[in-house]
Design an enzyme around this catalytic site. Sequence first.
Site, mmCIF file in Angstrom:
data_model
loop_
_atom_site.group_PDB
_atom_site.id
_atom_site.type_symbol
_atom_site.label_atom_id
_atom_site.label_comp_id
_atom_site.label_asym_id
_atom_site.label_seq_id
_atom_site.Cartn_x
_atom_site.Cartn_y
_atom_site.Cartn_z
ATOM 1 N N GLU A 162 -35.119 -3.894 -10.731
ATOM 2 C CA GLU A 162 -33.853 -4.606 -10.973
ATOM 3 C C GLU A 162 -33.667 -5.890 -10.179
ATOM 4 O O GLU A 162 -32.668 -6.066 -9.481
ATOM 5 C CB GLU A 162 -32.680 -3.650 -10.684
ATOM 6 N N GLU A 267 -36.520 5.091 -18.217
ATOM 7 C CA GLU A 267 -35.335 5.867 -17.786
ATOM 8 C C GLU A 267 -34.420 6.087 -18.979
ATOM 9 O O GLU A 267 -33.223 5.803 -18.939
ATOM 10 C CB GLU A 267 -34.571 5.110 -16.679
HETATM 11 C C1 GLA Z 1 -31.311 2.841 -12.015
HETATM 12 C C2 GLA Z 1 -32.447 3.354 -11.129
HETATM 13 C C3 GLA Z 1 -32.639 4.822 -11.251
HETATM 14 C C4 GLA Z 1 -31.342 5.583 -11.277
HETATM 15 C C5 GLA Z 1 -30.468 5.012 -12.368
HETATM 16 C C6 GLA Z 1 -29.186 5.761 -12.584
HETATM 17 O O1 GLA Z 1 -31.659 2.696 -13.301
HETATM 18 O O2 GLA Z 1 -33.658 2.707 -11.389
HETATM 19 O O3 GLA Z 1 -33.412 5.265 -10.177
HETATM 20 O O4 GLA Z 1 -30.722 5.500 -10.033
HETATM 21 O O5 GLA Z 1 -30.192 3.669 -12.013
HETATM 22 O O6 GLA Z 1 -28.524 6.055 -11.438
#
Ligand code: GLA
Length: 371
Positions: A162, A267
Amino acid sequence: MIPFKTIIASAVSIVLLTACASQATQQPESTLKEAFGEKFLIGAAVSQRQINGHDSAALALVAKHFNSIVAENCMKSAIIHPEEDRYNFAPGDSLVAFGEQHGMAVIGHCLIWHSQLSHWFCKDKEGRPVTPEVLKQRMKEHITTVVSHYKGRIKGWDVVNEAILEDGSYRNTPFYEILGEEFIPLAFQYAHEADPDVELYYNDYGMNVAGRRDGVVKLVKQLQERGLRIDAVGMQGHMGMDYPELQEFEESIQAFSSTGVKVMITEWDMSALPTVSFTANVSDTVGFRKAMNPYPEALPDSVSQVWNGRMKDFFRLFLKHADVITRVTAWGVTDADSWKNDFPMRGRKEYPLFFDRDYQMKPFLKELMNE
Ligand code: GLA
């Protein structure tokens, strides 16, 4: 008297029926990894609670259906490296051992991220930002120690998480404030030096957005031009009922893979609840809470159908691009696990994952497996 032939015929049919029945019970149920494993790795984020045996039914689903796992939290710096001179490898070690026991590809998440960051990482004892030299040293020490600890046991690491905003510029994190753009190539370099065989990924959310897509493509090219290893771009895939658009998401898959790296859906989850604007009339607290938590008992069938349809469309998109997508990972196992529950309001009940609260597989997956 019953004729001898009838007795024989009945006996034969009993034997046949029993054989069929036992064949049916012996037949292994089809699993996600059997159904899709030849296309890409199929993974799940696993929590420490599950690894510690507090949800054995969920852990059994992981062992049965998935051939890849990633730690939901325990490899983030705040947990794995809570003090500058102390590492906490025990939770990660048990997760890796579980993955190895089941022959899974274990993914490391994540080395450098501004969130769930150890409190000491970017600050001196007085709480002021450390100098660029100190931060480089700390990053190197952290990455080298963690990657070396799991050398040969982890398939790939989310090296940086991120870092790029929706307009393609860099997020203003402590890493960026102190080191500028250079913190990303440095992180990839340190990770590669620690384990030259491990795969390295850049991971981010909202990757359908054109500005972020362009920013990430630029970043990947810069790393490549400098001869640094980057194997894949991770598209987190936190979705909702009205975002992202399939076509935008597909354009990003194509844009990332056109740089020569692979793509991973890292994710994946899809909120089944309507997206509520935070600017809603919050003076009407009861109305606001109801709007935020519209299905506190169960998901209505009509909503479930739409959710399953959208999940199916995205899964089909991933199958369509299976030549470049190497992993599809859900961010949790059952709906009960999801970080989206209780967020942004306590008691909010979500339905975003592959299995429901009764450990039953969602219809869209069953349908895809039968196609
Ligand atoms: C981000 C992070 C994850 C998780 C998500 C949701 O996407 O990369 O590790 O913490 O947030 O909490």
